[in-house]
Design a protein around this motif. Structure first.
Motif, PDB file in Angstrom:
ATOM      1  N   LYS A 228      -8.143  -6.797  -8.187  1.00 35.87           N
ATOM      2  CA  LYS A 228      -8.018  -5.342  -8.225  1.00 35.87           C
ATOM      3  C   LYS A 228      -8.541  -4.661  -6.963  1.00 35.87           C
ATOM      4  CE  LYS A 228      -8.613  -5.352 -13.200  1.00 35.87           C
ATOM      5  NZ  LYS A 228      -9.540  -5.100 -14.285  1.00 35.87           N
ATOM      6  N   TYR A 229      -9.347  -5.383  -6.190  1.00 35.34           N
ATOM      7  CA  TYR A 229      -9.985  -4.805  -5.014  1.00 35.34           C
ATOM      8  C   TYR A 229      -9.763  -5.697  -3.808  1.00 35.34           C
ATOM      9  CZ  TYR A 229     -12.417  -2.126  -8.574  1.00 35.34           C
ATOM     10  OH  TYR A 229     -12.699  -1.312  -9.641  1.00 35.34           O
ATOM     11  N   GLU A 230      -9.624  -5.069  -2.659  1.00 35.29           N
ATOM     12  CA  GLU A 230      -9.559  -5.804  -1.398  1.00 35.29           C
ATOM     13  C   GLU A 230     -10.882  -5.566  -0.677  1.00 35.29           C
ATOM     14  OE1 GLU A 230      -7.175  -5.567   2.806  1.00 35.29           O
ATOM     15  OE2 GLU A 230      -6.115  -5.019   0.979  1.00 35.29           O
ATOM     16  N   ILE A 231     -11.667  -6.600  -0.536  1.00 40.47           N
ATOM     17  CA  ILE A 231     -12.975  -6.479   0.093  1.00 40.47           C
ATOM     18  C   ILE A 231     -12.784  -6.304   1.589  1.00 40.47           C
ATOM     19  CG2 ILE A 231     -15.218  -7.569   0.456  1.00 40.47           C
ATOM     20  CD1 ILE A 231     -14.573  -6.888  -2.505  1.00 40.47           C
ATOM     21  N   GLU A 232     -13.364  -5.230   2.150  1.00 35.41           N
ATOM     22  CA  GLU A 232     -13.292  -5.000   3.590  1.00 35.41           C
ATOM     23  C   GLU A 232     -14.459  -5.659   4.306  1.00 35.41           C
ATOM     24  OE1 GLU A 232     -12.811  -0.829   4.492  1.00 35.41           O
ATOM     25  OE2 GLU A 232     -10.651  -1.009   4.157  1.00 35.41           O
ATOM     26  N   LYS A 233     -15.675  -5.481   3.759  1.00 36.42           N
ATOM     27  CA  LYS A 233     -16.839  -6.108   4.390  1.00 36.42           C
ATOM     28  C   LYS A 233     -18.044  -6.062   3.462  1.00 36.42           C
ATOM     29  CE  LYS A 233     -18.289  -1.955   6.908  1.00 36.42           C
ATOM     30  NZ  LYS A 233     -18.633  -1.439   8.226  1.00 36.42           N
TER      31      LYS A 233
ATOM     32  N   ALA B 141     -14.946  -1.877  -0.345  1.00 38.64           N
ATOM     33  CA  ALA B 141     -13.656  -2.416  -0.778  1.00 38.64           C
ATOM     34  C   ALA B 141     -12.632  -1.303  -0.924  1.00 38.64           C
ATOM     35  CB  ALA B 141     -13.817  -3.142  -2.113  1.00 38.64           C
ATOM     36  N   ILE B 142     -11.375  -1.708  -1.041  1.00 38.99           N
ATOM     37  CA  ILE B 142     -10.286  -0.797  -1.364  1.00 38.99           C
ATOM     38  C   ILE B 142      -9.863  -1.099  -2.795  1.00 38.99           C
ATOM     39  CG2 ILE B 142      -7.902  -0.125  -0.849  1.00 38.99           C
ATOM     40  CD1 ILE B 142      -9.780   0.673   1.359  1.00 38.99           C
ATOM     41  N   GLN B 143      -9.843  -0.082  -3.628  1.00 35.27           N
ATOM     42  CA  GLN B 143      -9.337  -0.234  -4.994  1.00 35.27           C
ATOM     43  C   GLN B 143      -7.819  -0.181  -4.897  1.00 35.27           C
ATOM     44  OE1 GLN B 143     -10.622   2.789  -7.726  1.00 35.27           O
ATOM     45  NE2 GLN B 143     -10.127   1.544  -9.511  1.00 35.27           N
ATOM     46  N   LYS B 144      -7.173  -1.334  -5.062  1.00 35.76           N
ATOM     47  CA  LYS B 144      -5.740  -1.475  -4.809  1.00 35.76           C
ATOM     48  C   LYS B 144      -4.864  -0.484  -5.583  1.00 35.76           C
ATOM     49  CE  LYS B 144      -6.069  -6.365  -3.621  1.00 35.76           C
ATOM     50  NZ  LYS B 144      -5.677  -7.718  -4.023  1.00 35.76           N
ATOM     51  N   PRO B 145      -5.013  -0.351  -6.896  1.00 34.46           N
ATOM     52  CA  PRO B 145      -4.095   0.541  -7.629  1.00 34.46           C
ATOM     53  C   PRO B 145      -4.158   1.995  -7.162  1.00 34.46           C
ATOM     54  CG  PRO B 145      -5.305  -0.853  -9.159  1.00 34.46           C
ATOM     55  CD  PRO B 145      -5.922  -1.043  -7.809  1.00 34.46           C
ATOM     56  N   LEU B 146      -5.341   2.461  -6.746  1.00 35.55           N
ATOM     57  CA  LEU B 146      -5.506   3.866  -6.358  1.00 35.55           C
ATOM     58  C   LEU B 146      -5.596   4.052  -4.846  1.00 35.55           C
ATOM     59  CD1 LEU B 146      -8.048   4.958  -9.111  1.00 35.55           C
ATOM     60  CD2 LEU B 146      -5.568   5.238  -9.093  1.00 35.55           C
ATOM     61  N   ASN B 147      -5.614   2.952  -4.103  1.00 38.03           N
ATOM     62  CA  ASN B 147      -5.701   2.966  -2.645  1.00 38.03           C
ATOM     63  C   ASN B 147      -6.846   3.867  -2.164  1.00 38.03           C
ATOM     64  OD1 ASN B 147      -4.916   2.120  -0.095  1.00 38.03           O
ATOM     65  ND2 ASN B 147      -3.638   3.927   0.218  1.00 38.03           N
ATOM     66  N   ARG B 148      -8.055   3.623  -2.717  1.00 38.75           N
ATOM     67  CA  ARG B 148      -9.219   4.398  -2.299  1.00 38.75           C
ATOM     68  C   ARG B 148     -10.382   3.463  -2.006  1.00 38.75           C
ATOM     69  NH1 ARG B 148     -11.714   7.123  -7.804  1.00 38.75           N
ATOM     70  NH2 ARG B 148     -11.880   5.171  -8.953  1.00 38.75           N
ATOM     71  N   LYS B 149     -11.273   3.919  -1.125  1.00 42.86           N
ATOM     72  CA  LYS B 149     -12.452   3.129  -0.788  1.00 42.86           C
ATOM     73  C   LYS B 149     -13.481   3.246  -1.901  1.00 42.86           C
ATOM     74  CE  LYS B 149     -11.967   2.941   4.103  1.00 42.86           C
ATOM     75  NZ  LYS B 149     -12.662   2.707   5.337  1.00 42.86           N
ATOM     76  N   VAL B 150     -14.096   2.126  -2.213  1.00 40.96           N
ATOM     77  CA  VAL B 150     -15.148   2.072  -3.233  1.00 40.96           C
ATOM     78  C   VAL B 150     -16.258   1.155  -2.752  1.00 40.96           C
ATOM     79  CG1 VAL B 150     -13.599   2.516  -5.185  1.00 40.96           C
ATOM     80  CG2 VAL B 150     -14.014   0.171  -4.461  1.00 40.96           C
ATOM     81  N   ILE B 151     -17.391   1.282  -3.379  1.00 44.22           N
ATOM     82  CA  ILE B 151     -18.517   0.380  -3.142  1.00 44.22           C
ATOM     83  C   ILE B 151     -18.667  -0.478  -4.395  1.00 44.22           C
ATOM     84  CG2 ILE B 151     -21.005   0.219  -2.767  1.00 44.22           C
ATOM     85  CD1 ILE B 151     -19.537   1.451  -0.387  1.00 44.22           C
ATOM     86  N   ILE B 152     -18.787  -1.779  -4.188  1.00 40.83           N
ATOM     87  CA  ILE B 152     -18.994  -2.703  -5.312  1.00 40.83           C
ATOM     88  C   ILE B 152     -20.364  -3.350  -5.118  1.00 40.83           C
ATOM     89  CG2 ILE B 152     -18.209  -4.806  -6.465  1.00 40.83           C
ATOM     90  CD1 ILE B 152     -15.385  -4.139  -5.411  1.00 40.83           C
TER      91      ILE B 152
END
Length: 73
Positions: free
Chosen positions: A13-18, A31-42
């Motif tokens: 569900k997420y693409e980890i950037e760093k 990360a990028i939350q793929k379905p909503l195309n928004r940056k998130v912190i995990i």
């Protein structure tokens, strides 16, 4: 890069950037939350910390507080 602390369902569900930070308590990813195309912190709690009821409660309290923040920055 290895994201062994992240469950496979999270990786789909997420693409980890760093990795933003890593400590004995947790690892924090941008990360990028793929379905909503928004940056998130995990933030992933370290496995050895899950043995402590107090640590889990602090982690949940922190997540609740952060979810209530509303800052465009």
């Amino acid at each position: 890069m290895s994201y062994q602390l992240l469950p496979k369902s999270c990786l789909s569900k997420y693409e980890i950037e760093k990795t933003l930070s890593r400590s004995h308590f947790a690892t924090v990813y941008l990360a990028i939350q793929k379905p909503l195309n928004r940056k998130v912190i995990i933030k992933v709690i370290a496995p050895q910390i899950t043995q402590s009821e107090g640590a889990i409660k602090r982690f949940e309290r922190e997540a609740k507080i952060l979810s209530e923040l509303d800052d465009p920055g």
